[in-house]
Every structure is written in structure tokens, then in C-alpha cells.
Design a protein around this motif. Structure first.
Motif, PDB file in Angstrom:
ATOM      1  N   ASP A   1       0.844  -1.198   0.000  1.00 62.15           N
ATOM      2  CA  ASP A   1       0.000   0.000   0.000  1.00 62.15           C
ATOM      3  C   ASP A   1       0.879   1.247   0.000  1.00 62.15           C
ATOM      4  O   ASP A   1       2.080   1.185   0.274  1.00 62.15           O
ATOM      5  CB  ASP A   1      -0.913   0.000   1.213  1.00 62.15           C
ATOM      6  CG  ASP A   1      -2.129   0.903   1.016  1.00 62.15           C
ATOM      7  OD1 ASP A   1      -2.269   1.465  -0.096  1.00 62.15           O
ATOM      8  OD2 ASP A   1      -2.925   1.055   1.942  1.00 62.15           O
ATOM      9  N   ALA A   2       0.292   2.370  -0.330  1.00 62.42           N
ATOM     10  CA  ALA A   2       1.033   3.633  -0.357  1.00 62.42           C
ATOM     11  C   ALA A   2       0.124   4.757   0.089  1.00 62.42           C
ATOM     12  O   ALA A   2      -1.092   4.746  -0.175  1.00 62.42           O
ATOM     13  CB  ALA A   2       1.566   3.915  -1.757  1.00 62.42           C
ATOM     14  N   SER A   3       0.710   5.718   0.766  1.00 63.90           N
ATOM     15  CA  SER A   3       0.012   6.959   1.090  1.00 63.90           C
ATOM     16  C   SER A   3       0.409   7.992   0.050  1.00 63.90           C
ATOM     17  O   SER A   3       1.596   8.143  -0.267  1.00 63.90           O
ATOM     18  CB  SER A   3       0.388   7.434   2.499  1.00 63.90           C
ATOM     19  OG  SER A   3      -0.003   6.483   3.465  1.00 63.90           O
ATOM     20  N   ILE A   4      -0.584   8.694  -0.479  1.00 58.58           N
ATOM     21  CA  ILE A   4      -0.352   9.594  -1.606  1.00 58.58           C
ATOM     22  C   ILE A   4      -0.916  10.972  -1.282  1.00 58.58           C
ATOM     23  O   ILE A   4      -2.084  11.099  -0.900  1.00 58.58           O
ATOM     24  CB  ILE A   4      -1.015   9.048  -2.887  1.00 58.58           C
ATOM     25  CG1 ILE A   4      -0.496   7.630  -3.173  1.00 58.58           C
ATOM     26  CG2 ILE A   4      -0.746   9.968  -4.074  1.00 58.58           C
ATOM     27  CD1 ILE A   4      -1.248   6.932  -4.292  1.00 58.58           C
ATOM     28  N   GLY A   5      -0.090  11.982  -1.407  1.00 58.16           N
ATOM     29  CA  GLY A   5      -0.539  13.359  -1.224  1.00 58.16           C
ATOM     30  C   GLY A   5      -0.324  14.146  -2.501  1.00 58.16           C
ATOM     31  O   GLY A   5       0.665  13.946  -3.211  1.00 58.16           O
ATOM     32  N   ILE A   6      -1.260  15.048  -2.791  1.00 55.57           N
ATOM     33  CA  ILE A   6      -1.211  15.794  -4.051  1.00 55.57           C
ATOM     34  C   ILE A   6      -1.435  17.282  -3.799  1.00 55.57           C
ATOM     35  O   ILE A   6      -2.314  17.669  -3.024  1.00 55.57           O
ATOM     36  CB  ILE A   6      -2.274  15.267  -5.042  1.00 55.57           C
ATOM     37  CG1 ILE A   6      -2.031  13.781  -5.338  1.00 55.57           C
ATOM     38  CG2 ILE A   6      -2.249  16.068  -6.344  1.00 55.57           C
ATOM     39  CD1 ILE A   6      -3.065  13.161  -6.261  1.00 55.57           C
ATOM     40  N   ALA A   7      -0.623  18.103  -4.448  1.00 55.59           N
ATOM     41  CA  ALA A   7      -0.800  19.552  -4.433  1.00 55.59           C
ATOM     42  C   ALA A   7      -0.801  20.055  -5.871  1.00 55.59           C
ATOM     43  O   ALA A   7      -0.218  19.423  -6.755  1.00 55.59           O
ATOM     44  CB  ALA A   7       0.299  20.227  -3.624  1.00 55.59           C
ATOM     45  N   ILE A   8      -1.465  21.184  -6.092  1.00 62.97           N
ATOM     46  CA  ILE A   8      -1.629  21.736  -7.439  1.00 62.97           C
ATOM     47  C   ILE A   8      -1.035  23.137  -7.503  1.00 62.97           C
ATOM     48  O   ILE A   8      -1.307  23.981  -6.653  1.00 62.97           O
ATOM     49  CB  ILE A   8      -3.123  21.805  -7.833  1.00 62.97           C
ATOM     50  CG1 ILE A   8      -3.802  20.440  -7.671  1.00 62.97           C
ATOM     51  CG2 ILE A   8      -3.270  22.306  -9.269  1.00 62.97           C
ATOM     52  CD1 ILE A   8      -3.286  19.372  -8.593  1.00 62.97           C
ATOM     53  N   TYR A   9      -0.199  23.356  -8.521  1.00 65.29           N
ATOM     54  CA  TYR A   9       0.292  24.706  -8.810  1.00 65.29           C
ATOM     55  C   TYR A   9      -0.649  25.361  -9.817  1.00 65.29           C
ATOM     56  O   TYR A   9      -1.009  24.739 -10.816  1.00 65.29           O
ATOM     57  CB  TYR A   9       1.693  24.655  -9.408  1.00 65.29           C
ATOM     58  CG  TYR A   9       2.178  26.001  -9.923  1.00 65.29           C
ATOM     59  CD1 TYR A   9       2.827  26.891  -9.095  1.00 65.29           C
ATOM     60  CD2 TYR A   9       1.938  26.379 -11.252  1.00 65.29           C
ATOM     61  CE1 TYR A   9       3.249  28.126  -9.568  1.00 65.29           C
ATOM     62  CE2 TYR A   9       2.359  27.618 -11.728  1.00 65.29           C
ATOM     63  CZ  TYR A   9       3.011  28.483 -10.875  1.00 65.29           C
ATOM     64  OH  TYR A   9       3.413  29.701 -11.345  1.00 65.29           O
ATOM     65  N   PRO A  10      -1.076  26.607  -9.584  1.00 66.78           N
ATOM     66  CA  PRO A  10      -0.703  27.529  -8.497  1.00 66.78           C
ATOM     67  C   PRO A  10      -1.707  27.543  -7.348  1.00 66.78           C
ATOM     68  O   PRO A  10      -1.571  28.369  -6.446  1.00 66.78           O
ATOM     69  CB  PRO A  10      -0.696  28.875  -9.218  1.00 66.78           C
ATOM     70  CG  PRO A  10      -1.801  28.746 -10.227  1.00 66.78           C
ATOM     71  CD  PRO A  10      -1.810  27.301 -10.664  1.00 66.78           C
ATOM     72  N   ASP A  11      -2.702  26.631  -7.343  1.00 65.86           N
ATOM     73  CA  ASP A  11      -3.761  26.674  -6.338  1.00 65.86           C
ATOM     74  C   ASP A  11      -3.225  26.522  -4.911  1.00 65.86           C
ATOM     75  O   ASP A  11      -3.694  27.212  -3.993  1.00 65.86           O
ATOM     76  CB  ASP A  11      -4.794  25.567  -6.606  1.00 65.86           C
ATOM     77  CG  ASP A  11      -5.443  25.714  -7.981  1.00 65.86           C
ATOM     78  OD1 ASP A  11      -5.143  26.702  -8.672  1.00 65.86           O
ATOM     79  OD2 ASP A  11      -6.236  24.839  -8.373  1.00 65.86           O
ATOM     80  N   ASP A  12      -2.268  25.608  -4.722  1.00 63.35           N
ATOM     81  CA  ASP A  12      -1.785  25.296  -3.371  1.00 63.35           C
ATOM     82  C   ASP A  12      -0.449  25.938  -3.046  1.00 63.35           C
ATOM     83  O   ASP A  12       0.103  25.706  -1.967  1.00 63.35           O
ATOM     84  CB  ASP A  12      -1.664  23.773  -3.211  1.00 63.35           C
ATOM     85  CG  ASP A  12      -3.005  23.074  -3.352  1.00 63.35           C
ATOM     86  OD1 ASP A  12      -3.993  23.577  -2.775  1.00 63.35           O
ATOM     87  OD2 ASP A  12      -3.073  22.030  -4.029  1.00 63.35           O
TER      88      ASP A  12
END
Length: 211
Positions: free
Chosen positions: A179-190
Motif C-alpha cells: 500500500d502507499a500513502s499519496i498526497g497531491i498539491a496543485i500549482y498555483p492553487d496550493d
């Protein structure tokens, strides 16, 4: 590993020998001898070896030798270029942080050789899901960063579900699922810098891990 250093070195030698030929045999009208080709071959060999050393040094300066993914020293330079393109096109950039769960347990149970094989497998898996202009980085021991230009709205759910599904069906002899933990951020929103985006992705990843 690229061929840039070797090609540039070879081109310089060829250009030098063209000038040498024009000067000695055309301008000075010296008789042409077979030794010209022997010297050219020697020069090319030396240049090719020197170019190979440059290509090798550049490869290890940019790539993680275990997984063949990029290393952390490369990402700042590449991300700045992608941000410049994003500002022109108006497209957003996704920064995905992937952390393998209980990877220490894999090393403790099966040994570091199997753990290394798993890291290579996961890196190849992420690359298979990537486009040609994506950037896959080995961020830490069992962490990867996937930078995705031109992301569509709401791509996060599809990305997470697809990767998790693939991780539960590993085609490995010893390990068939992780299993994996996945985090996501978006440029330029975050955020407008890679540091801010990776912090946001890290917070998102730990939220998933805690759940």
C-alpha cells in the motif's frame, strides 16, 4: 544516460580535422597521407572517452542510481522551467508525493535486496503511468515525487485509485502487494513554489496515512 557529451566531443574532432585537411592539403598543397585517418581515429577515440566521462558524471549528478529516477538536486531546475511554461499556457501542475507504507517491514522481513527490487519496480510503475514531459523523482528512502504538467481538474482521485490498484497487483515473486500513502498539491492553487507545494502534498499524504 544521454549521448550529449560524446556527440559534442566527436563533432569538435570532426570539425578540427576538416580544418586540418583544408589547411595542410588544400591551402599548403601537402601530399595526402593515410596517417591522416589514423590520427583522426585516435582523436575521435580520445574525444569519445572524454565525452563518455562527461555523460556518466551528468547521469549520476541527475539520477538516482538505484531506481533511475531523478534525484532531488534536479527537481528545482526542471520545476522552474515547467512553471514558466505553465504561466504562458495557463495550465496547472500536479505535484504528487508517494510514500510506501511499512517499507521498513519489507526490508526486515525479506532483506534489503528485495526492498531495493521493490523500489525499482515501483519507480518503473510510476514511469509507466507518466507522460514524456513528467518528472519522476526519488525523494527519499521509500518516497517518490511525480510532477505532472498540464493536469486536468479533478485528476487526483483517478490518479490515486489507479496507482493503488496497481500496487495491490505487483508482478513480483516475493511481494505481490503493497500500500502507499499519496498526497497531491496543485500549482498555483496550493502554492507558487515547489517548497510550498511539497509541504501541502506532505500534509495531504499524512492525512491519508492517518486515515
Amino acid at each position: 544516460m544521454g549521448y550529449k557529451g560524446r556527440l559534442i566531443a566527436a563533432c569538435i574532432v570532426i570539425m578540427f580535422n576538416v580544418i586540418r585537411y583544408m589547411y595542410y592539403h588544400q591551402y599548403l598543397d601537402n601530399p595526402f597521407e593515410a596517417s591522416f585517418f589514423v590520427l583522426t581515429l585516435i582523436f575521435l577515440t580520445v574525444a569519445w572517452i572524454g565525452g563518455w566521462q562527461y555523460d556518466l558524471a551528468k547521469f549520476y549528478a541527475e539520477k538516482d542510481p538505484l531506481t533511475n529516477a531523478y534525484n532531488r538536486r534536479t527537481i528545482d531546475k526542471v520545476f522552474k522551467k515547467q512553471v514558466s511554461i505553465s504561466k504562458c499556457t495557463g495550465k496547472k501542475i500536479g505535484v504528487v508525493l508517494i510514500d510506501l507504507d511499512d517499507f521498513k517491514g519489507v526490508n526486515d522481513t525479506y532483506g534489503h535486496q528485495i526492498g531495493d527490487a521493490l523500489l525499482r519496480y515501483v519507480a518503473d510503475l510510476i514511469k509507466m503511468n507518466a507522460k514524456s514531459d513528467d518528472l519522476i523523482v526519488r525523494w527519499g528512502g521509500d518516497e517518490f515525487v511525480h510532477v505532472i504538467p498540464n493536469v486536468e481538474e479533478g485528476f487526483q482521485t483517478e490518479y490515486v485509485n489507479n496507482l493503488k490498484k496497481q500496487l495491490t497487483n505487483l508482478n513480483m515473486e516475493t511481494i505481490t502487494s503493497i500500500d502507499a500513502s499519496i498526497g497531491i498539491a496543485i500549482y498555483p492553487d496550493d502554492g507558487d513554489s515547489f517548497e510550498m507545494l511539497i509541504q501541502q502534498a506532505d500534509a495531504s499524504m499524512y492525512e491519508m496515512k492517518n486515515k
